[in-house]
Motif scaffolding. Sequence first.
Motif, PDB file in Angstrom:
ATOM      1  N   ILE A 194       0.757  -1.301  -0.097  1.00 46.00           N
ATOM      2  CA  ILE A 194      -0.072   0.024   0.004  1.00 46.00           C
ATOM      3  C   ILE A 194       0.947   1.295  -0.216  1.00 46.00           C
ATOM      4  CG2 ILE A 194      -0.444   0.130   2.618  1.00 46.00           C
ATOM      5  CD1 ILE A 194      -3.340   0.974   1.871  1.00 46.00           C
ATOM      6  N   ASP A 195       2.134   1.283   0.711  1.00 44.33           N
ATOM      7  CA  ASP A 195       2.999   2.398   0.701  1.00 44.33           C
ATOM      8  C   ASP A 195       3.626   2.563  -0.719  1.00 44.33           C
ATOM      9  OD1 ASP A 195       2.217   3.173   3.137  1.00 44.33           O
ATOM     10  OD2 ASP A 195       3.527   1.855   4.234  1.00 44.33           O
ATOM     11  N   LEU A 196       3.948   1.633  -1.291  1.00 42.29           N
ATOM     12  CA  LEU A 196       4.357   1.673  -2.699  1.00 42.29           C
ATOM     13  C   LEU A 196       3.474   2.385  -3.630  1.00 42.29           C
ATOM     14  CD1 LEU A 196       6.701   1.477  -4.749  1.00 42.29           C
ATOM     15  CD2 LEU A 196       6.222  -0.766  -4.945  1.00 42.29           C
ATOM     16  N   HIS A 197       1.973   1.751  -3.437  1.00 41.25           N
ATOM     17  CA  HIS A 197       0.925   2.215  -4.205  1.00 41.25           C
ATOM     18  C   HIS A 197       0.898   3.830  -3.938  1.00 41.25           C
ATOM     19  CE1 HIS A 197      -3.160   2.222  -5.894  1.00 41.25           C
ATOM     20  NE2 HIS A 197      -3.528   2.842  -4.870  1.00 41.25           N
ATOM     21  N   ARG A 198       1.066   4.276  -2.845  1.00 37.52           N
ATOM     22  CA  ARG A 198       0.885   5.729  -2.396  1.00 37.52           C
ATOM     23  C   ARG A 198       1.966   6.460  -3.071  1.00 37.52           C
ATOM     24  NH1 ARG A 198      -0.337   4.043   3.677  1.00 37.52           N
ATOM     25  NH2 ARG A 198      -2.620   4.116   3.523  1.00 37.52           N
ATOM     26  N   LEU A 199       3.167   6.152  -2.917  1.00 39.81           N
ATOM     27  CA  LEU A 199       4.345   6.708  -3.580  1.00 39.81           C
ATOM     28  C   LEU A 199       4.255   6.727  -5.144  1.00 39.81           C
ATOM     29  CD1 LEU A 199       8.084   6.249  -2.690  1.00 39.81           C
ATOM     30  CD2 LEU A 199       7.494   6.041  -5.085  1.00 39.81           C
ATOM     31  N   CYS A 200       3.673   5.706  -5.933  1.00 38.32           N
ATOM     32  CA  CYS A 200       3.494   5.557  -7.194  1.00 38.32           C
ATOM     33  C   CYS A 200       2.482   6.615  -7.782  1.00 38.32           C
ATOM     34  CB  CYS A 200       3.048   4.145  -7.507  1.00 38.32           C
ATOM     35  SG  CYS A 200       4.428   3.006  -7.803  1.00 38.32           S
ATOM     36  N   LEU A 201       1.383   6.574  -6.902  1.00 37.55           N
ATOM     37  CA  LEU A 201       0.186   7.594  -7.150  1.00 37.55           C
ATOM     38  C   LEU A 201       0.756   9.159  -7.186  1.00 37.55           C
ATOM     39  CD1 LEU A 201      -2.851   6.303  -4.849  1.00 37.55           C
ATOM     40  CD2 LEU A 201      -2.602   6.235  -7.687  1.00 37.55           C
ATOM     41  N   GLU A 202       1.664   9.409  -6.174  1.00 38.68           N
ATOM     42  CA  GLU A 202       2.198  10.941  -5.998  1.00 38.68           C
ATOM     43  C   GLU A 202       3.187  10.808  -7.089  1.00 38.68           C
ATOM     44  OE1 GLU A 202       1.349  13.172  -3.771  1.00 38.68           O
ATOM     45  OE2 GLU A 202      -0.235  11.844  -3.262  1.00 38.68           O
ATOM     46  N   SER A 203       3.963  10.104  -7.633  1.00 39.60           N
ATOM     47  CA  SER A 203       4.725  10.211  -8.660  1.00 39.60           C
ATOM     48  C   SER A 203       4.244   9.832  -9.995  1.00 39.60           C
ATOM     49  CB  SER A 203       5.932   9.209  -8.409  1.00 39.60           C
ATOM     50  OG  SER A 203       6.797   9.663  -7.392  1.00 39.60           O
ATOM     51  N   ARG A 204       2.894   9.754 -10.240  1.00 37.67           N
ATOM     52  CA  ARG A 204       2.363   9.453 -11.312  1.00 37.67           C
ATOM     53  C   ARG A 204       3.250   8.496 -12.262  1.00 37.67           C
ATOM     54  NH1 ARG A 204       1.512  14.742 -10.557  1.00 37.67           N
ATOM     55  NH2 ARG A 204      -0.434  15.516  -9.997  1.00 37.67           N
ATOM     56  N   CYS A 205       3.383   7.267 -11.482  1.00 39.16           N
ATOM     57  CA  CYS A 205       4.052   6.231 -12.065  1.00 39.16           C
ATOM     58  C   CYS A 205       3.647   4.712 -11.838  1.00 39.16           C
ATOM     59  CB  CYS A 205       5.618   6.040 -11.684  1.00 39.16           C
ATOM     60  SG  CYS A 205       6.692   7.446 -12.272  1.00 39.16           S
ATOM     61  N   ALA A 206       3.661   3.917 -12.394  1.00 38.15           N
ATOM     62  CA  ALA A 206       3.495   2.316 -11.933  1.00 38.15           C
ATOM     63  C   ALA A 206       5.047   1.906 -11.482  1.00 38.15           C
ATOM     64  CB  ALA A 206       3.100   1.516 -13.359  1.00 38.15           C
ATOM     65  N   ALA A 207       4.898   0.755 -10.857  1.00 40.85           N
ATOM     66  CA  ALA A 207       6.114   0.026 -10.303  1.00 40.85           C
ATOM     67  C   ALA A 207       6.269  -1.594 -10.644  1.00 40.85           C
ATOM     68  CB  ALA A 207       6.271   0.276  -9.121  1.00 40.85           C
ATOM     69  N   SER A 208       7.265  -2.049 -10.884  1.00 40.42           N
ATOM     70  CA  SER A 208       7.514  -3.588 -11.138  1.00 40.42           C
ATOM     71  C   SER A 208       8.341  -3.998 -10.268  1.00 40.42           C
ATOM     72  CB  SER A 208       8.177  -3.676 -12.531  1.00 40.42           C
ATOM     73  OG  SER A 208       8.660  -4.905 -12.521  1.00 40.42           O
ATOM     74  N   LEU A 209       7.826  -4.895  -9.229  1.00 36.51           N
ATOM     75  CA  LEU A 209       8.670  -5.366  -8.352  1.00 36.51           C
ATOM     76  C   LEU A 209       9.448  -6.785  -8.908  1.00 36.51           C
ATOM     77  CD1 LEU A 209       6.522  -5.318  -5.204  1.00 36.51           C
ATOM     78  CD2 LEU A 209       8.376  -3.739  -5.878  1.00 36.51           C
TER      79      LEU A 209
END
Length: 280
Positions: A194-209
């Motif tokens: 959930i915290d990575l989701h929040r960071l991605c929303l703020e940065s307007r990016c997606a993420a791949s783990l």
Amino acid sequence: MTELDIVSRLRKYSNKIGDDCAVLSLPGSRDDLLLTMDLMVENVHWVPGDSPRQIGKKAVIRSLSDIAAMGGDPRYCLISLALPKSATRQWIDNYYQGAVAVLRRYGAELVGGDLSRSDTLTCDVMICGTIPRGKALKRGGARPGDRIYVSGPLGAAASRGYSVQNLPEPRIALGRKLRGKATACMDISDGLSIDLHRLCLESRCAASLDGAIPIARGATLEHALHGGEDYELLFTLPPSLHLRIADIHQIGIMQQGTPGAITMDGKPLKPAGHDHFRNK
Ligand SMILES: [Mg+2]
């Protein structure tokens, strides 16, 4: 309703809401102020019978971790307590001793607060920190291609059932090292997903783990992905920057795509960390 829903409604009041701390510039000052508050309530954050010294420590660690997440230096602390009639002098003394011991270790001073009566034991901690002007680490600066890191093994608190024993140390020293280097940073209070989701929303990016998630001893991958109260730092660095810091783990990469979307080994990962307000 989720915490994110409530916070996004509050953001109409100020553009300073949404990071781990509010960052405030004072005219003529070389430093910006960092302000954060954390509320703890009996039977939500601890259970009756838990050590008041440990409760006091945990209360300030939560806020110190938010200062660390911004790269700041903790300075001053206010603590408010709402106490039921059953609270003893001993409980109160031990609570403050625990809190002040941790504050001193990180160079911060207890300078005030408030007291009230309440049926439910409640404590609210506010910490003020400082950071050189314009240097605060925020959640919204990550770019596609940036590498995603965590500062240590995850899942310990979830695997132990969130007791106030075995508290983590706030990552103040690491936060300072990341000043001017990390493109985004926050602390993992509610869970990596959930915290990575929040960071991605703020940065307007997606993420791949796609890197190995470091898992605390005794914890499972589920605990590490979705368990809260790790208080490690989650941050991003440009691909060209390789920091020689022990114990940081690269776990993924920021990508172009739907803001907030996370994939793990090619499959979508739902943000499922802790949220006080999510409808069960
Ligand atoms: Mg935080």
